[in-house]
Design a protein around this motif. Structure first.
Motif: not given
Ligand code: HAM
Length: 432
Positions: A78, A80, A110, A117, A126, A269, A273-274, A291
């Motif tokens: 990620e 963040t 994953e 994926l 942000d 979530r 960190y939220y 999504i």
């Molecule tokens: P997250 O829920 O881990 O949040 O991921 C956000 C989105 O990234 C998911 O809803 C999905 O669309 C996509 N995603 C996550 N993992 C995968 C994967 N293995 N394959 C495809 N798509 C994926 C975060 O990552 C936080 N850092 C978001 C955030 C930004 N919060 C605050 N600022």
């Protein structure tokens, strides 16, 4: 030996690349019109950066390695944490508010499944430094602004909004200790993703008291606003947290996207960190994974060694989005086919070298032009090649070119042909 692609990765052949570019161009366009500026960071960081505050789940999914100097590194799962590190680094000189966006390529080990994926792209927006739920509403608005632009309606998707602060207050009220909260959040986040008995087993491990567990699940199943209000004690922490949820919903109504949004207490979530408002966007059939997801994380910058700085944001992957848009028939028509504008052909191969000259001059005007690599091709074969390349027009270089610098232009759609003056034609392209 036939070499296979790695599990959970994708190859982007030109048609898939066109879709990916279309999605990412939209993310960027919508970010910019909502006042966000683009940033990026490295694709790997020190491993321990992800161990500070992202939570167990993401740590288990890291692709990590040691460099030659023995440093423990990980590919970013990620962005963040990188954002928090970068903002902390220049905190005193950055103009406020910090409204940044990025489209990083991320990797998570994953289990590959529909919409998840091991390598994917993720749109991030942000807002840092604004301690007001208006910023949470703006993040959600920007998210919907994109989803609406690509053609999704409230019938297709819902933004499910909730609050970690509210859930935390409720859990404390039920008797869950502060030190247990994080572990309980992780379990509760899995409610919709796991079979009921597996979920119950996991919850029992964290909350052995059946009555307490029942109360938590009761709270998480009530989404009607009057019914929630019956459970909220006046002038309490939960009351203030609930008011924040109502303000966000109110702002979103004012911004004209209220019909996409609803309060949903089952949103917790997965990341650790939220701290406040949290949200996820789901398809209304519930068949797909989230999504996107995001929320407020007011302590992350401090946990990364900076001063306390409020923040809120969202991440949207390209995988589920693409599946949903394809299911709804919203992709094919909209992805611009990178069609050749002019295919330059020769009437007879004695004019062959003039074809390269004409194509080169078209290209220098920024026009997409191609020609045949087969010097022996007759005109009809070249026209066939032009059709395969979906060329809009074909330029035919023949005797007129040598005699009076004229070209034949054939419209590949209508089949109509016209004779034009070469220099005038090129000059006309410039004025376009
Ligand atoms: P997250 O829920 O881990 O949040 O991921 C956000 C989105 O990234 C998911 O809803 C999905 O669309 C996509 N995603 C996550 N993992 C995968 C994967 N293995 N394959 C495809 N798509 C994926 C975060 O990552 C936080 N850092 C978001 C955030 C930004 N919060 C605050 N600022």
């Amino acid at each position: 030996m036939k070499i296979q692609p790695v599990k959970g990765t994708r190859d982007f052949y030109p048609p898939q690349m066109a879709v990916r570019n279309w999605i990412i161009d939209g993310w960027k366009r919508v970010s910019i019109r909502n006042g966000f500026e683009e940033y990026d960071g490295p694709i790997f960081e020190y491993l321990d950066m992800y161990q500070i505050k992202s939570g167990e789940e993401i740590v288990e999914q890291l692709f990590s390695f040691e460099d030659r100097g023995g440093r423990k590194l990980a590919i970013r799962p990620e962005i963040t944490p990188t954002l928090a590190r970068m903002v902390n680094q220049q905190i005193s000189s950055l103009p406020r508010p910090i409204k940044w966006f990025s489209v990083p390529r991320l990797c998570r080990a994953e289990r590959p499944q529909k919409g998840r994926l091991r390598e994917f792209f993720q749109w991030n927006i942000d807002i840092i430094g604004i301690d007001d739920v208006l910023a949470d509403a703006e993040v959600i608005f920007t998210t919907v602004d994109y989803l609406r632009e690509v053609g999704l309606t409230p019938k297709d998707i819902k933004v499910k909004i909730s609050s970690r602060k509210l859930l935390g207050a409720i859990l404390r009220g039920i008797g869950i200790g502060e030190e247990k909260l994080e572990a309980v959040y992780v379990v509760l986040d899995k409610k919709a993703k796991l079979p009921a008995d597996t979920f119950e087993e996991m919850l029992k491990e964290q909350v052995p008291d059946k009555k307490m567990a029942g109360k938590i699940l009761d709270f998480m199943s009530v989404d009607s606003i009057p019914d929630v209000e019956k459970q909220i004690k006046a002038d309490s922490e939960e009351f203030r947290a609930w008011n924040e949820v109502k303000s966000v919903l109110g702002h979103l109504d004012m911004m004209g996207v209220g019909d996409f949004c609803k309060y949903d207490p089952s949103i917790v979530r997965g990341l650790a960190y939220y701290t406040g408002i949290v949200f996820e966007v789901h398809d209304t059939t519930g068949d797909l994974r989230a999504i996107c997801g995001g929320g407020r994380y007011d302590n992350l910058l401090k946990d990364f060694g900076g001063s306390r700085m409020t923040a809120t944001g969202m991440g949207m992957g390209d995988c589920v989005l693409e599946i949903l848009l394809k299911e709804k028939g919203l992709v094919d028509e909209r992805v611009a086919k990178r069609r050749v504008e002019y295919f330059v052909a020769f009437a007879d191969h004695t004019f062959g070298s003039h074809v390269y000259e004409v194509a080169a001059r078209l290209r220098s005007k920024g026009v997409r032009a191609n020609f045949s690599y087969k010097p022996q091709s007759g005109l009809s074969k070249q026209l066939k090649e032009a059709s395969v390349q979906e060329a809009k027009k074909c330029i035919i270089v023949g005797q007129e070119f040598l005699e009076s610098k004229q070209l034949v232009i054939k419209d590949m759609g209508s089949g109509e042909q016209e004779l034009v003056d070469y220099e005038e034609f090129l000059a006309g392209l410039k004025s376009k």
